[in-house]
Write a protein that holds these residues in place. Structure first.
Motif, PDB file in Angstrom:
ATOM      1  N   PHE A  63       4.378  -2.658   1.584  1.00 44.72           N
ATOM      2  CA  PHE A  63       3.558  -2.732   0.508  1.00 44.72           C
ATOM      3  C   PHE A  63       2.189  -2.357   0.993  1.00 44.72           C
ATOM      4  CE2 PHE A  63       6.363  -5.768  -1.011  1.00 44.72           C
ATOM      5  CZ  PHE A  63       6.107  -5.655  -2.586  1.00 44.72           C
ATOM      6  N   ASP A  64       1.501  -2.342   2.345  1.00 49.53           N
ATOM      7  CA  ASP A  64       0.458  -1.683   2.755  1.00 49.53           C
ATOM      8  C   ASP A  64       0.473  -0.199   2.277  1.00 49.53           C
ATOM      9  OD1 ASP A  64      -0.624  -3.932   3.686  1.00 49.53           O
ATOM     10  OD2 ASP A  64      -0.144  -3.580   5.651  1.00 49.53           O
ATOM     11  N   LYS A  65       1.363   0.634   2.471  1.00 49.62           N
ATOM     12  CA  LYS A  65       1.599   1.949   2.118  1.00 49.62           C
ATOM     13  C   LYS A  65       1.461   2.230   0.750  1.00 49.62           C
ATOM     14  CE  LYS A  65       2.672   4.593   5.926  1.00 49.62           C
ATOM     15  NZ  LYS A  65       1.938   5.523   6.408  1.00 49.62           N
ATOM     16  N   LEU A  66       2.120   1.379  -0.212  1.00 58.63           N
ATOM     17  CA  LEU A  66       2.127   1.383  -1.347  1.00 58.63           C
ATOM     18  C   LEU A  66       0.480   1.248  -2.114  1.00 58.63           C
ATOM     19  CD1 LEU A  66       5.278  -0.484  -2.756  1.00 58.63           C
ATOM     20  CD2 LEU A  66       4.777   2.041  -2.546  1.00 58.63           C
ATOM     21  N   LEU A  67      -0.080   0.276  -1.286  1.00 55.27           N
ATOM     22  CA  LEU A  67      -1.626  -0.168  -1.540  1.00 55.27           C
ATOM     23  C   LEU A  67      -2.533   1.161  -1.269  1.00 55.27           C
ATOM     24  CD1 LEU A  67      -1.823  -3.761  -0.439  1.00 55.27           C
ATOM     25  CD2 LEU A  67      -1.832  -3.030  -2.899  1.00 55.27           C
ATOM     26  N   LYS A  68      -2.184   1.774  -0.289  1.00 57.81           N
ATOM     27  CA  LYS A  68      -2.781   2.984  -0.091  1.00 57.81           C
ATOM     28  C   LYS A  68      -2.665   3.896  -1.142  1.00 57.81           C
ATOM     29  CE  LYS A  68      -3.204   2.109   4.884  1.00 57.81           C
ATOM     30  NZ  LYS A  68      -2.548   2.836   6.275  1.00 57.81           N
ATOM     31  N   PHE A  69      -1.445   4.471  -1.404  1.00 58.48           N
ATOM     32  CA  PHE A  69      -0.857   5.273  -2.784  1.00 58.48           C
ATOM     33  C   PHE A  69      -1.753   4.900  -3.849  1.00 58.48           C
ATOM     34  CE2 PHE A  69       3.191   5.865  -0.262  1.00 58.48           C
ATOM     35  CZ  PHE A  69       2.554   6.956   0.336  1.00 58.48           C
ATOM     36  N   ALA A  70      -1.870   3.549  -4.271  1.00 55.92           N
ATOM     37  CA  ALA A  70      -2.404   2.911  -5.346  1.00 55.92           C
ATOM     38  C   ALA A  70      -4.044   3.244  -5.321  1.00 55.92           C
ATOM     39  CB  ALA A  70      -2.375   1.638  -5.594  1.00 55.92           C
ATOM     40  N   VAL A  93      -7.321  -5.948  -5.922  1.00 52.57           N
ATOM     41  CA  VAL A  93      -6.289  -6.795  -6.079  1.00 52.57           C
ATOM     42  C   VAL A  93      -5.448  -6.492  -7.157  1.00 52.57           C
ATOM     43  CG1 VAL A  93      -5.478  -9.253  -6.172  1.00 52.57           C
ATOM     44  CG2 VAL A  93      -7.260  -8.537  -4.414  1.00 52.57           C
ATOM     45  N   LEU A  94      -6.230  -6.352  -8.431  1.00 56.30           N
ATOM     46  CA  LEU A  94      -5.625  -6.196  -9.558  1.00 56.30           C
ATOM     47  C   LEU A  94      -5.005  -4.733  -9.981  1.00 56.30           C
ATOM     48  CD1 LEU A  94      -7.537  -8.785 -11.777  1.00 56.30           C
ATOM     49  CD2 LEU A  94      -5.273  -9.027 -10.456  1.00 56.30           C
ATOM     50  N   MET A  95      -5.947  -3.522  -9.838  1.00 54.71           N
ATOM     51  CA  MET A  95      -5.458  -2.351 -10.240  1.00 54.71           C
ATOM     52  C   MET A  95      -4.391  -2.047  -9.528  1.00 54.71           C
ATOM     53  SD  MET A  95      -7.376  -1.047 -12.425  1.00 54.71           S
ATOM     54  CE  MET A  95      -6.636  -2.536 -13.388  1.00 54.71           C
ATOM     55  N   PRO A  96      -4.082  -2.150  -8.301  1.00 60.10           N
ATOM     56  CA  PRO A  96      -2.629  -1.680  -7.664  1.00 60.10           C
ATOM     57  C   PRO A  96      -1.639  -2.208  -8.635  1.00 60.10           C
ATOM     58  CG  PRO A  96      -4.136  -2.445  -6.000  1.00 60.10           C
ATOM     59  CD  PRO A  96      -4.784  -3.002  -7.126  1.00 60.10           C
ATOM     60  N   ILE A  97      -1.652  -3.239  -9.343  1.00 56.96           N
ATOM     61  CA  ILE A  97      -0.561  -3.679 -10.224  1.00 56.96           C
ATOM     62  C   ILE A  97       0.053  -2.534 -11.049  1.00 56.96           C
ATOM     63  CG2 ILE A  97       0.095  -5.224 -12.078  1.00 56.96           C
ATOM     64  CD1 ILE A  97      -1.557  -7.376 -10.767  1.00 56.96           C
ATOM     65  N   VAL A  98      -0.797  -1.711 -11.410  1.00 53.03           N
ATOM     66  CA  VAL A  98      -0.615  -0.498 -12.357  1.00 53.03           C
ATOM     67  C   VAL A  98       0.243   0.391 -11.801  1.00 53.03           C
ATOM     68  CG1 VAL A  98      -1.317   1.505 -13.459  1.00 53.03           C
ATOM     69  CG2 VAL A  98      -2.859  -0.518 -13.551  1.00 53.03           C
ATOM     70  N   PHE A  99       0.363   0.870 -10.348  1.00 54.87           N
ATOM     71  CA  PHE A  99       1.164   1.409  -9.608  1.00 54.87           C
ATOM     72  C   PHE A  99       2.238   0.922  -9.348  1.00 54.87           C
ATOM     73  CE2 PHE A  99       2.477   3.124  -5.223  1.00 54.87           C
ATOM     74  CZ  PHE A  99       2.771   4.434  -5.779  1.00 54.87           C
ATOM     75  N   ILE A 100       2.282  -0.456  -9.021  1.00 55.96           N
ATOM     76  CA  ILE A 100       3.530  -1.058  -8.456  1.00 55.96           C
ATOM     77  C   ILE A 100       4.479  -1.284  -9.718  1.00 55.96           C
ATOM     78  CG2 ILE A 100       4.726  -3.067  -7.512  1.00 55.96           C
ATOM     79  CD1 ILE A 100       3.020  -1.577  -5.557  1.00 55.96           C
ATOM     80  N   SER A 101       3.730  -1.293 -10.976  1.00 59.78           N
ATOM     81  CA  SER A 101       4.647  -1.482 -12.025  1.00 59.78           C
ATOM     82  C   SER A 101       5.245  -0.336 -12.467  1.00 59.78           C
ATOM     83  CB  SER A 101       3.703  -1.832 -13.310  1.00 59.78           C
ATOM     84  OG  SER A 101       4.338  -2.068 -14.475  1.00 59.78           O
ATOM     85  N   ALA A 182       2.105  -7.638  -4.076  1.00 60.47           N
ATOM     86  CA  ALA A 182       0.744  -6.802  -3.313  1.00 60.47           C
ATOM     87  C   ALA A 182      -0.298  -7.585  -3.697  1.00 60.47           C
ATOM     88  CB  ALA A 182       1.030  -5.408  -3.719  1.00 60.47           C
ATOM     89  N   ALA A 183      -0.654  -7.823  -4.618  1.00 62.90           N
ATOM     90  CA  ALA A 183      -1.974  -8.730  -5.086  1.00 62.90           C
ATOM     91  C   ALA A 183      -2.011  -9.876  -4.198  1.00 62.90           C
ATOM     92  CB  ALA A 183      -2.043  -8.802  -6.475  1.00 62.90           C
ATOM     93  N   TYR A 184      -0.892 -10.648  -4.381  1.00 68.93           N
ATOM     94  CA  TYR A 184      -0.921 -11.978  -3.335  1.00 68.93           C
ATOM     95  C   TYR A 184      -1.097 -11.526  -1.782  1.00 68.93           C
ATOM     96  CZ  TYR A 184       1.380 -14.093  -7.595  1.00 68.93           C
ATOM     97  OH  TYR A 184       1.681 -14.888  -8.898  1.00 68.93           O
ATOM     98  N   PRO A 190       0.666 -12.229   4.162  1.00 68.91           N
ATOM     99  CA  PRO A 190       1.908 -11.665   3.514  1.00 68.91           C
ATOM    100  C   PRO A 190       2.992 -12.316   3.703  1.00 68.91           C
ATOM    101  CG  PRO A 190       0.456  -9.892   4.190  1.00 68.91           C
ATOM    102  CD  PRO A 190       0.009 -11.335   4.607  1.00 68.91           C
ATOM    103  N   ARG A 191       3.110 -12.930   5.218  1.00 72.11           N
ATOM    104  CA  ARG A 191       4.664 -13.345   5.511  1.00 72.11           C
ATOM    105  C   ARG A 191       5.149 -14.641   4.685  1.00 72.11           C
ATOM    106  NH1 ARG A 191       4.622 -16.983  10.667  1.00 72.11           N
ATOM    107  NH2 ARG A 191       2.540 -17.574  10.816  1.00 72.11           N
ATOM    108  N   PHE A 192       3.881 -15.240   4.351  1.00 72.80           N
ATOM    109  CA  PHE A 192       4.267 -16.535   3.393  1.00 72.80           C
ATOM    110  C   PHE A 192       4.673 -16.347   2.081  1.00 72.80           C
ATOM    111  CE2 PHE A 192       1.060 -18.702   6.758  1.00 72.80           C
ATOM    112  CZ  PHE A 192       2.292 -19.078   7.541  1.00 72.80           C
ATOM    113  N   VAL A 193       4.047 -15.082   1.513  1.00 72.83           N
ATOM    114  CA  VAL A 193       4.326 -14.414   0.219  1.00 72.83           C
ATOM    115  C   VAL A 193       5.907 -14.279   0.191  1.00 72.83           C
ATOM    116  CG1 VAL A 193       4.072 -12.915  -1.458  1.00 72.83           C
ATOM    117  CG2 VAL A 193       2.111 -13.607  -0.292  1.00 72.83           C
ATOM    118  N   VAL A 194       6.418 -13.538   1.314  1.00 72.35           N
ATOM    119  CA  VAL A 194       7.598 -13.140   1.265  1.00 72.35           C
ATOM    120  C   VAL A 194       8.550 -14.315   1.294  1.00 72.35           C
ATOM    121  CG1 VAL A 194       9.581 -11.792   2.627  1.00 72.35           C
ATOM    122  CG2 VAL A 194       7.151 -10.939   2.205  1.00 72.35           C
ATOM    123  N   CYS A 195       8.310 -15.213   2.392  1.00 72.73           N
ATOM    124  CA  CYS A 195       9.208 -16.483   2.496  1.00 72.73           C
ATOM    125  C   CYS A 195       9.089 -17.067   1.171  1.00 72.73           C
ATOM    126  CB  CYS A 195       8.478 -17.214   3.448  1.00 72.73           C
ATOM    127  SG  CYS A 195       9.507 -18.650   4.281  1.00 72.73           S
TER     128      CYS A 195
END
Length: 396
Positions: A63-70, A93-101, A182-184, A190-195
């Protein structure tokens, strides 16, 4: 003592679901035992085992890599507005949602996500005591989102019983979509988000099985997924715009909710000498203590938990992040983990309207059915969050 309190807390949460059950005589014990056992196993593996840490670290690194691309695309469009080395909620936080989507759209177009959803859903259906549709919906909600998964089931929505409708809506409200994970991760650990994503998947079936037990006839358990026929670039443009709409909608809701909370806090403080959020904190303090928060932290944790239910998870996460950045040190590491896991779901009043509106757009009659059990739906989804938080508290 921690383990004893945790076990008692799990039992109380299950009793709270049992208390509002539609049909207590037909509750199936075996699937409940399986699902609760899987929650405990996965929680331990993710939080306390080396293999679990490696997997979570890999997910977070991805997700960190994806955020860098975003960030490249965001900087190209908004570079003149963004201040270097500064944090902007909207841009960071919000604009990376466009790339993830957009990525989710590509994976779905290539049938990768459909295969993953069906495979995990098939495995879940073997242990949850429910049908293929319920299992598909739960996994689909965690990947596609609570509105999008209903659209994929639009052929079957009109024919579902009230019991099955309640279960799929509870699962949708208890999970979160992959587009905003990724926004969360930028607001809480992050580990608590995945959990939370994993535990809520099992928890939604546990609570729904207690509140809403029923048998699924083999003849009715047919999964008929609606798949739109679009060209690649038509799909890609649609998902990019959908991601942008989500970001803007969340931004608008945050501006509105935070401003309203500040106004209500000011009114409450002038009238009663206490803010509205702090008042809610006292009401939620017993529930915070129930899930494993020490009593001296219970009011602070209850305030954030109540904020999430009354408004949404983003407002509550921002409150938590702001308190940590201010150096307040409201919680120890265990309490922080419990609160963080509780926040990762769509269980709030706003989601009732979103789910009702989505289903009503597909079938007016079924939308009215969902509206009638809206508060029970929020109650069940909130219990899922409390259960996941309690399980995490046992493992920290």
């Amino acid at each position: 003592m921690k383990i004893l309190i945790g076990i008692v807390s799990v039992l109380i949460i299950l009793l709270m679901a049992y208390a509002v059950s539609y049909d207590r005589k037909h509750i199936k014990i075996k699937p409940l035992v399986w699902l609760l056992s899987l929650q405990l196993i996965f929680a331990y593996a993710m939080l306390n085992s080396n293999i679990g840490q490696v997997i979570i670290n890999g997910i977070v690194a991805g997700f960190d890599k994806l955020l860098k691309f975003a960030g490249v695309g965001i900087h190209f469009v908004f570079g003149g507005i963004i201040n270097d080395n500064s944090f902007s909620f909207f841009f960071n936080v919000l604009m990376p949602i466009v790339f993830i989507s957009a990525l989710i759209g590509i994976l779905q177009y290539w049938k990768v996500l459909n295969w993953i959803i069906r495979a995990i859903g098939f495995l879940l259906s073997k242990v949850n005591g429910m049908g293929k549709l319920e299992s598909y919906n739960a996994v689909g909600s965690a990947i596609l989102g609570q509105s999008e998964v209903f659209i994929s089931l639009k052929k079957q929505i009109p024919h579902l019983s009230q019991q099955r409708l309640y279960t799929i809506c509870t699962a949708a409200m208890s999970t979160v979509s992959a587009a905003i994970i990724a926004a969360y991760m930028q607001l809480i650990e992050p580990r608590f988000v995945v959990c939370a994503v994993v535990l809520n998947l099992f928890g939604s079936f546990i609570i729904a099985s207690l509140i809403n037990p029923y048998e699924v006839n083999a003849a009715d358990d047919v999964l008929d997924i609606e798949e739109e026929q679009q060209s690649f670039f038509e799909m890609l443009g649609e998902y990019i715009l959908d991601g942008f709409k989500i970001a803007v909608i969340v931004a608008a809701m945050l501006m509105g909710f935070i401003a309203l909370i500040d106004m209500v806090n000011a009114i409450f403080t002038s009238l009663f000498g206490i803010s509205f959020q702090h008042f809610l904190g006292y009401l939620f303090a017993p529930l915070a203590f129930l899930v494993g928060i020490p009593w001296h932290d219970a009011v602070g944790a209850g305030t954030i938990m109540a904020t999430k239910v009354i408004t949404n998870e983003f407002v509550a996460m921002q409150e938590l992040k702001s308190s940590l950045q201010s150096g307040a040190n409201l919680f120890d590491e265990r309490s922080l983990g419990i609160v963080s896991v509780f926040l990762v779901s769509f269980a709030n009043f706003g989601s009732i309207g979103i789910i009702c509106g989505t289903i009503k757009a597909l079938d007016v009659r079924q939308g009215n059915v969902v509206a009638r059990f809206g508060f029970r739906l929020l109650y069940g989804a909130s219990l899922v969050s409390f259960l996941s938080a309690t399980v995490v508290g046992l493992m920290l």
